[in-house]
Design a protein around this motif. Structure first.
Motif: not given
Lengths: 532, 532
Positions: B233-237, B241-242, B279-280, B319-320
């Protein structure tokens, strides 16, 4: 005598030294490295424990409320434990008494809202699932030995799956997450239990009463022994975030313009202030959970029963967008410190004025929310902020001549050039960081105005107290309201930058008109915007 | 006949009408308004239930994993319930059997990491608190009837307070929050229980074994029946996000430059894309909890035992900050659409190039993280992004002449002016939105480079797979490594904007040098920055 003592000392010193390289003939000496390792481990563990305790102490000193919460839980738990321990009817841990202890441990939360939410969820969930479970149990027991486990298994599967899935629904998750869990638990326990139904009724009664005792103890202690209200926490987060934004904005713009004057100022303090906006960026999750819990709370302090907690979330969102702009601003200013010096000097006062007026508005908002009072200076401050923005615009308008003069006639700016090599950059490039600053300051001001709108709406819905000036004005207007009904209706919206020192209309009318003024002023600002 | 039917119809229509104002003489008619209200309530309730079910259906369709999780919990619970229901030793809900049911309900979480974390916390907490509780219970029972309740009460108070307070410590909260709660619960239950110590040992044994059965069932089902890994899940987030940032950036800049060409494009779609960055901004809490849970998970898929999950948090933070810049950019562009048209045209291509190259880098990063493969094109893409930035700088440098020509010689731009009144604005004001755009694009590019650094470090620590080009290059370099040991050591860092099509050094050396290249290139960018 002395030698003997010295020798003894030497001997004593040598013994615990496990790192000596001499051959070790005796058996007990083989243990030395192990002992040293053990000692090392013990010392390491001790250091970690000490470190942990130090941190705990620091946390306790900075937030004594958390220590008090720990003690409240301790009191509730000893009370309920001893109550059941000393009851003559007590029949060991396996009995129903344990449900009271368990309820206290599980239900007692940091703030009153969360405790109330969990308590009501627990009672409701237990009651609903218990009734349903008894029903299913009865149906299963009536349908024969072969069918019974099948009916039970299927009913547990269906209800547990459905309830677990429902916990993912946002509406359930926000308020009834714990209730759904308790529902699953109680339903499984009751429906699958081997008891007869009539015995189950008695047990359900006992269970519910112990849970009621546990929850009421929790609610009473959390509400009456130094209560921590979720509403208060949310309220504080919001007005502190406003102050943090003001601090950061001041720090950020101040550092940019100070830098070239007097070298680097006291960096540690100012950079800490400048970074304050980062807390604001990360406050969403806390705000949302606090707002959810605050809805369960009874009236307390300045908050009525239906206090508009959702408005706080809206204000919080605008503050976060404001913090985003400050983040971008601080990033841009950090990487672009070398703006052409004379341009910087030219725009310095106007920029600082916009910054300081924005901060005044933010602090005014913070104070208004903090004291739940309508601010009498708010609208004049917003007017001043807009005025400062227009001044910045004027400062920019007077730039081109200088800009054009500097490049084609190098004689005029030769003094500057010899002083500072930075001035060699083409004038447009030197303008860019300042243009960015102006642009972002304008955007920040626009978002602050959105915050003002949010606070005005909150003040309206939550019925904030009237400020002293407003009260005085109200008295005046009631004494001479036959002479002029609404004296500033047609004129004020046309002069959004004028300072309304005393607002002479009545409380609600003032709000209505000020809202109108603001709408018009935003429109005007957009129309007159220096990008048109 | 027809009349009679009509009359009948009329009568039928009149009957359910509870709002008629005629006097109602008969007794049963008094119930009508109530019935109508009841009907209204039932219909309202039905509508709400239907609405809820519709939402649940939509959630289930969009995220079938959540439905599967519900069913997994259902299976685990029916299994453990029926197992205990059918055991001949079963002694009702009050016995120890219920602990297995309760464990399944409380411990079974959405992802494997959370389930493992809670399971281990539960077992450890129960064991520790049980041992301590038995000790305190024994001490208390040895010290006489008067002292016993005092010792028990004080010990419960102290340990419950300390454990509750410890749950506020960040280090405890992140990993052992549930364990601390179970510790308090078990300690209170055991120490206060009325049993003799020898009986307690037997009970503790039973309790631990039932909990072990419950937890192992949960762990087995959650790990082997369509597992949901927190790490995944973390990997996908992170990689999603990128992509979202790339989408938003494209949408934002694209809309700004398209707007004046072909009117408003298909707004719904593009504004949805432009808003993706929001979302990010709000993903911090999810990322942190996922990283905490991922640490408990065994190796799975491409993730080894000590996968550097903390690096994901760092990348997420960068990213944020990037999303913050995009937020500020979108705000500024929305409110400043009227830049001088010819300036906009002049800078359009260069700006769009920076934007599209930034997006290419973001997508390259996303793909690299998604496939856990070193990207062969990453460094060339970063080079191209920097090249595009320099082009934008050049475009700006060529601006002043135009800018100066336009104002003092109105003849030249008279055609433009007659076409468009916007051109009347002073040139500096028209430049400001573009300057902001350039400044924020530069800042965004800088933050994307930080992301690149983060991903490079992650790739190094997590040992990402070599890309096809790298493998080929590795083979080449092993075949002719005696001819030139590191051919690009001295030259490459000096030419950061050149495209390295094939990286000829070995895997690790390449990373080292590319890191060095990047450092130098950032420095160079700062040195050559157009703000100097």
């Amino acid at each position: 005598m002395e030698k003997q003592v010295l020798g003894g000392l030497e001997w004593r010193i040598n013994v615990p030294d496990g790192t000596s390289k001499e051959p070790v003939p005796e058996c007990s000496y083989y243990l030395k490295p192990r002992l040293a390792l053990k000692g090392f481990l013990v010392v390491g563990l001790m250091a970690r424990v000490l470190n942990f305790l130090e941190k705990a102490w620091a946390l306790g000193v900075s937030e004594p409320k958390k220590v008090i919460h720990g003690m409240k839980v301790g009191i509730a738990l000893s009370l309920v434990s001893l109550f059941y321990y000393m009851r003559p009817l007590y029949d060991g841990v396996g009995g129903n008494a344990m449900w009271a202890v368990m309820t206290v441990v599980v239900v007692f939360e940091y703030n009153v809202g969360a405790t109330l939410c969990k308590s009501l969820n627990r009672v409701t969930g237990t009651f609903l699932a218990g009734s349903l479970g008894i029903g299913v149990h009865w149906v299963a027991s009536q349908s024969g030995e072969k069918l019974e486990p099948i009916i039970l298994g299927i009913s547990v599967f269906i209800l547990a799956s459905a309830a677990t899935f429902s916990r993912f629904m946002p509406s359930v998750k926000a308020r009834f997450d714990y209730g759904a869990m308790i529902f699953i638990l109680t339903f499984s326990l009751v429906s699958v239990s081997g008891y007869r139904v009539d015995k189950l009724f008695g047990m359900a009664h006992q269970r519910l009463s112990t849970i009621a005792i546990g929850t009421s103890l929790c609610i009473i202690i959390s509400m009456f022994v130094s209560p921590i209200w979720a509403g208060d926490e949310l309220h504080q987060i919001i007005h502190r975030n406003m102050e943090k934004l003001a601090e950061s904005l001041e720090g950020c713009v101040g550092t940019y313009f100070k830098d070239n004057q007097s070298g680097h100022p006291s960096e540690g303090d100012s950079s800490k202030k400048t970074q304050a906006y980062k807390c604001v960026l990360n406050s969403k999750a806390t705000e949302e959970s606090m707002a959810n819990f605050a809805m369960w709370e009874p009236p307390h302090g300045p908050f009525n029963f239906r206090h508009p907690w959702k408005e706080y979330l809206k204000i919080g969102a605008v503050l976060r967008s404001c913090a985003c702009c400050i983040d971008a601003l601080s990033g841009c200013l950090d990487s672009e410190k070398q703006a052409t010096e004379h341009l910087k000097v030219h725009l310095r006062d106007a920029s600082m004025a916009v910054c300081s007026h924005s901060c005044i508005v933010l602090r005014e908002l913070s104070m208004s929310v903090k004291t739940t009072t309508n601010s009498s200076k708010l609208h004049s401050s917003v007017g001043e902020m807009n005025f400062a923005l227009q001044e910045l615009q004027n400062a920019l308008k007077s730039l081109p001549t200088q800009l054009i003069l500097q490049q084609p006639f190098p004689d005029e700016s030769s003094e500057n050039k010899s002083n500072n090599e930075k001035e060699c950059a083409p004038p447009v490039l030197g303008l860019i960081p300042l243009a960015t600053l102006v642009s972002l300051l304008t955007e920040i001001a626009a978002r602050i105005e959105e915050t003002v709108d949010g606070v005005v709406k909150l003040a309206e819905l939550a019925e904030f107290k009237a400020s002293n000036e407003e009260k005085r004005a109200q008295n005046q207007s009631t004494s001479n309201n036959q002479s002029s009904d609404h004296p500033s209706c047609d004129t004020e919206p046309r002069r959004p930058f004028q300072r309304p020192e005393f607002i002479s209309t009545s409380h609600l009318r003032d709000r209505y008109f000020s809202g109108f003024c603001k709408l018009v002023s935003v429109e005007e600002r957009e129309r007159h915007s220096f990008f048109s």
